[in-house]
Every structure is written in structure tokens, then in C-alpha cells.
Design a protein around this motif. Structure first.
Motif, PDB file in Angstrom:
ATOM      1  N   HIS A  57       0.828  -1.202   0.000  1.00  0.00           N
ATOM      2  CA  HIS A  57       0.000   0.000   0.000  1.00  0.00           C
ATOM      3  C   HIS A  57       0.868   1.260   0.000  1.00  0.00           C
ATOM      4  O   HIS A  57       0.593   2.233  -0.719  1.00  0.00           O
ATOM      5  CB  HIS A  57      -0.928  -0.026   1.225  1.00  0.00           C
ATOM      6  CG  HIS A  57      -1.995   0.997   1.183  1.00  0.00           C
ATOM      7  ND1 HIS A  57      -1.880   2.199   1.834  1.00  0.00           N
ATOM      8  CD2 HIS A  57      -3.206   1.010   0.572  1.00  0.00           C
ATOM      9  CE1 HIS A  57      -2.964   2.908   1.624  1.00  0.00           C
ATOM     10  NE2 HIS A  57      -3.795   2.211   0.863  1.00  0.00           N
ATOM     11  N   ARG A  58       1.938   1.254   0.796  1.00  0.00           N
ATOM     12  CA  ARG A  58       2.846   2.394   0.862  1.00  0.00           C
ATOM     13  C   ARG A  58       3.534   2.625  -0.485  1.00  0.00           C
ATOM     14  O   ARG A  58       3.588   3.752  -0.975  1.00  0.00           O
ATOM     15  CB  ARG A  58       3.900   2.179   1.950  1.00  0.00           C
ATOM     16  CG  ARG A  58       4.833   3.378   2.140  1.00  0.00           C
ATOM     17  CD  ARG A  58       5.953   3.081   3.127  1.00  0.00           C
ATOM     18  NE  ARG A  58       6.811   1.987   2.709  1.00  0.00           N
ATOM     19  CZ  ARG A  58       7.763   2.100   1.786  1.00  0.00           C
ATOM     20  NH1 ARG A  58       7.975   3.229   1.180  1.00  0.00           N
ATOM     21  NH2 ARG A  58       8.511   1.044   1.477  1.00  0.00           N
ATOM     22  N   GLY A  61       1.265   4.092  -3.027  1.00  0.00           N
ATOM     23  CA  GLY A  61       1.110   5.514  -2.754  1.00  0.00           C
ATOM     24  C   GLY A  61       2.294   6.325  -3.259  1.00  0.00           C
ATOM     25  O   GLY A  61       2.134   7.429  -3.792  1.00  0.00           O
ATOM     26  N   GLU A  64       1.942   6.584  -6.987  1.00  0.00           N
ATOM     27  CA  GLU A  64       0.912   7.576  -7.301  1.00  0.00           C
ATOM     28  C   GLU A  64       1.455   8.996  -7.129  1.00  0.00           C
ATOM     29  O   GLU A  64       1.217   9.872  -7.969  1.00  0.00           O
ATOM     30  CB  GLU A  64      -0.310   7.373  -6.406  1.00  0.00           C
ATOM     31  CG  GLU A  64      -1.439   8.324  -6.712  1.00  0.00           C
ATOM     32  CD  GLU A  64      -2.653   8.103  -5.822  1.00  0.00           C
ATOM     33  OE1 GLU A  64      -3.721   8.651  -6.160  1.00  0.00           O
ATOM     34  OE2 GLU A  64      -2.545   7.407  -4.794  1.00  0.00           O
ATOM     35  N   GLY A  65       2.210   9.227  -6.069  1.00  0.00           N
ATOM     36  CA  GLY A  65       2.791  10.544  -5.840  1.00  0.00           C
ATOM     37  C   GLY A  65       3.780  10.932  -6.928  1.00  0.00           C
ATOM     38  O   GLY A  65       3.798  12.083  -7.392  1.00  0.00           O
TER      39      GLY A  65
END
Length: 87
Positions: A57-58, A61, A64-65
Motif C-alpha cells: 500500500h505504501r 502511494g 501515485e505521488g
């Protein structure tokens, strides 16, 4: 004065072209680095590197960033180029 103003305007346009060339180089390097980092993270996930759902999940993210940062960079550079075309 009529002779000085066109020279100054030409010099300003030349300086803007030089600045845009430097901006293009900075853009290309930064975009390449963002893309490389994003690919590294994607490869990490694709090869099962995440040891837990939290880590997965990290990393998603982070990807995505990076993608958002790359999009912002592209939009900024496009706006700069359009500004040059309007001059």
C-alpha cells in the motif's frame, strides 16, 4: 531610440530562448529521474518485493505521488512553452 529598442527586444527574446533551452534540459533530467524512480517501484511490486499489504500500500502511494509530480511537471513545462509561443 528606435534603433535601440529592437536590439533590446531581440536580446530579451534571445535570452528567453536560452532560458527555455536550460529549462528543457532541467525538465528532461527531472522527468527522466521521476520515470526511473517510478519504474523501480513498479518493478519492486511486480517481482513480489512487498512483504506485507502495508508495504504494498505504501509503495503504491509512492508510485501515485511520483505520477502526480510528473504530471505537474509536464503541465508546467507545457505552460512555459505556450508562454514562449505567445511572445
Amino acid at each position: 531610440w528606435d534603433r535601440i529598442i529592437p536590439i533590446e527586444i531581440t536580446q530579451v527574446k534571445t535570452n528567453l530562448r536560452c532560458e527555455l533551452a536550460v529549462t528543457e534540459n532541467v525538465y528532461e533530467v527531472f522527468q527522466k529521474n521521476l520515470r526511473s524512480l517510478m519504474n523501480e517501484k513498479a518493478d519492486f511490486l511486480a517481482t513480489g518485493g512487498a512483504g506485507s499489504f502495508e508495504e504494498y500500500h505504501r509503495v503504491v502511494g509512492v508510485i501515485e505521488g511520483i505520477a502526480l509530480a510528473e504530471r505537474e511537471l509536464l503541465d508546467l513545462f507545457t505552460a512555459l512553452r505556450k508562454g514562449e509561443e505567445n511572445d
